[in-house]
Design a protein around this motif. Structure first.
Motif, PDB file in Angstrom:
ATOM      1  N   ARG B  99       0.842  -1.214   0.000  1.00  0.00           N
ATOM      2  CA  ARG B  99       0.000   0.000   0.000  1.00  0.00           C
ATOM      3  C   ARG B  99       0.869   1.253   0.000  1.00  0.00           C
ATOM      4  O   ARG B  99       0.559   2.238  -0.671  1.00  0.00           O
ATOM      5  CB  ARG B  99      -0.924   0.007   1.220  1.00  0.00           C
ATOM      6  N   PHE B 100       1.947   1.208   0.749  1.00  0.00           N
ATOM      7  CA  PHE B 100       2.855   2.359   0.815  1.00  0.00           C
ATOM      8  C   PHE B 100       3.437   2.670  -0.560  1.00  0.00           C
ATOM      9  O   PHE B 100       3.440   3.808  -1.029  1.00  0.00           O
ATOM     10  CB  PHE B 100       3.983   2.096   1.820  1.00  0.00           C
ATOM     11  N   TRP B 101       3.951   1.645  -1.222  1.00  0.00           N
ATOM     12  CA  TRP B 101       4.591   1.873  -2.519  1.00  0.00           C
ATOM     13  C   TRP B 101       3.580   2.247  -3.599  1.00  0.00           C
ATOM     14  O   TRP B 101       3.888   3.031  -4.497  1.00  0.00           O
ATOM     15  CB  TRP B 101       5.449   0.676  -2.934  1.00  0.00           C
ATOM     16  N   LYS B 103       0.930   4.018  -3.031  1.00  0.00           N
ATOM     17  CA  LYS B 103       0.659   5.426  -2.740  1.00  0.00           C
ATOM     18  C   LYS B 103       1.815   6.290  -3.261  1.00  0.00           C
ATOM     19  O   LYS B 103       1.608   7.366  -3.799  1.00  0.00           O
ATOM     20  CB  LYS B 103       0.506   5.601  -1.227  1.00  0.00           C
ATOM     21  N   HIS B 104       3.010   5.792  -3.097  1.00  0.00           N
ATOM     22  CA  HIS B 104       4.199   6.499  -3.573  1.00  0.00           C
ATOM     23  C   HIS B 104       4.117   6.714  -5.082  1.00  0.00           C
ATOM     24  O   HIS B 104       4.396   7.812  -5.583  1.00  0.00           O
ATOM     25  CB  HIS B 104       5.451   5.692  -3.208  1.00  0.00           C
ATOM     26  N   LYS B 108       3.766  10.548  -5.470  1.00  0.00           N
ATOM     27  CA  LYS B 108       5.076  11.152  -5.690  1.00  0.00           C
ATOM     28  C   LYS B 108       5.489  11.098  -7.152  1.00  0.00           C
ATOM     29  O   LYS B 108       6.042  12.036  -7.693  1.00  0.00           O
ATOM     30  CB  LYS B 108       6.143  10.418  -4.843  1.00  0.00           C
ATOM     31  N   TYR B 137      13.612   5.636  -6.094  1.00  0.00           N
ATOM     32  CA  TYR B 137      13.199   4.841  -4.934  1.00  0.00           C
ATOM     33  C   TYR B 137      12.535   3.548  -5.385  1.00  0.00           C
ATOM     34  O   TYR B 137      12.736   2.487  -4.807  1.00  0.00           O
ATOM     35  CB  TYR B 137      12.228   5.639  -4.057  1.00  0.00           C
TER      36      TYR B 137
END
Lengths: 219, 230
Positions: B99-101, B103-104, B108, B137
């Motif tokens: 989920r974090f990636w 969202k990234h 971003k 990243y």
């Protein structure tokens, strides 16, 4: 294996409040560490190298970043009590949608209300009130956003309530007048111990915001 | 499939957000109807300021109930149809990372990339740098794995569908190159594998059509700030 939970946080952060509430809802013991955002700890920089932001949840040495992601993580790991997301897939999707809406809309809009002045502030204020009204309409006559149970969307929004007096002060309007149901919902949430324990005194928040505002808006 | 299951996707043919939903339905073998959305809303440039990502497409309609926001829809599909092809990992920590990636990618990389290509000229250098860093990243996170999901296509791969396919076309149309094969070998390799997948291939819009659309809408690189419609 011992459950070691550390939360790197900043007391007035409406995002940090979400994670505090979620941990308490699950009865998880955690170590709260206050970060000085002007002087971030090496641990914060190590655990959140991309954004360097709080809150950071560290569980047995492994970091989880982004508050809504943290809340879902907490719900999945400590699944034995107080579910935060509903079990029905459609209700879950609605909860995620509204949490996402709050994330995308609230922060930028509320910032305009206290960090700007003049026309920019007036427009910001209008947008902000519209967002609150949209949320109020979603709440409807339900006790909580998810229905009868306190859940994800309530957790996502409630922290902003400690900033309400600041918005009212600098925006010169009454949130209760614009959105009475929302204020009633705030009061109901505050009766919950996990929420009361996790939210700072709004007066202290207003002091903090005043100080911040003086940096953005020289009077 | 249950006779009563009615699954409809309302989307835009060229949109990576719409395609995320179709890709997951295909990967999981869920039959669906596709409806091209008529509305091509004229959104103000202010939208770019708040969040160009929050668009109206896609919408999934399942048995008369609708869900919006592509990644919310993907999770809904995962929750509803328990198939052997899973998009999210089982482990809560791995799910949080996915989920974090995702969202990234959304917040971003994609936002910065659009602004780098078509944003106000004064901001383009800054946005190019941000998109580049965001991609770096991802490059590091992917490593030498086949996909972000490991051996199979996962949540982050779906979120990064734009990087896998649209990015190349956008770079050509705008004249702005951020992701090169030399600097991003892992992402480049993944892109090849991603669009080589039979299910993904089925839903990808034709390259020439996208290129033509971009060129027609945005003209030259020096054109002024425009609404992102794709």
């Amino acid at each position: 294996m011992a459950n070691e939970v550390v939360l790197l946080d900043f007391w007035p952060s409406m995002f940090g409040m979400r994670t505090r509430i979620a941990l308490r809802e699950k009865g998880v013991e955690f170590e709260y560490r206050e970060e000085d955002l002007r002087n971030k700890s090496p641990l914060l920089l190590q655990m959140n190298p991309i954004h360097k932001k709080i809150p950071v949840l560290i569980h047995n040495g492994k970091p989880v970043n982004e508050s809504i992601i943290q809340v879902q993580y907490i719900d999945e790991v400590w699944s034995h009590k107080n579910p935060i997301l509903p079990s029905d897939p459609y209700q879950r999707a609605q909860a995620r949608f509204w949490a996402d809406f709050i994330d995308k809309k609230m922060y930028e809009a509320q910032r305009k209300v206290w960090a700007t002045k003049g026309e920019e502030q007036e427009t910001g204020k209008k947008d902000f009130i519209e967002i609150l009204k949209t949320l109020e309409s979603e709440l409807g006559d339900k006790p909580y956003f998810g229905g009868d149970e306190f859940g994800l969307v309530d957790i996502a929004l409630i922290g902003f309530s400690t900033w309400f007096p600041s918005y009212e002060k600098f925006g010169n309007f009454s949130i209760e007048q614009e959105c009475p149901k929302l204020i009633a919902w705030v009061k109901k949430c505050l009766q919950r111990e996990t929420v009361a324990k996790s939210l700072p005194d709004p007066e202290k928040v207003t002091e903090f915001v005043s100080m911040l505002r003086s940096k953005f808006v020289p009077e | 499939m249950n006779q009563e299951e009615q699954v409809t996707v309302l989307g835009l043919w060229g949109s990576p957000f719409s395609k995320r939903v179709e890709m997951v339905l295909k990967l999981k073998g869920i039959p669906y109807e596709y409806n091209e959305e008529d509305v091509y809303g004229n959104k103000s440039p202010m939208l770019l300021k708040y969040n160009p990502i929050h668009k109206k497409d896609p919408v999934l309609v399942h048995n008369g109930r609708s869900i919006a926001e592509s990644l919310v829809i993907v999770e809904y599909i995962e929750d509803t149809w328990k198939t052997s092809q899973t998009i999210l990992p089982q482990d809560p920590y791995e799910r949080a990372m996915a989920r974090f990636w995702a969202k990234h990618v959304d917040e971003k990389v994609m936002v910065a990339m659009w602004k780098a290509c078509w944003g106000p000229k004064s901001e383009r250098e800054k946005e190019t740098k941000e998109a580049y860093e965001g991609l770096k990243y991802l490059e590091k996170e992917l490593g030498d794995r086949h996909f972000f999901g490991g051996e199979t296509i996962g949540f982050v791969d779906i979120a990064a569908d734009f990087i896998g396919y649209w990015l190349g076309i956008v770079q050509e149309a705008s004249g702005v190159t951020i992701m090169t094969a030399e600097e991003f070998p892992n992402l480049q390799r993944r892109s090849k594998d991603f669009i080589g997948n039979d299910f993904i291939k089925e839903v990808l819009p034709p390259k020439q059509k996208i290129a033509a659309l971009l060129k027609a809408q945005f003209g030259s690189v020096t054109s002024k700030l425009n609404v992102i419609k794709v």
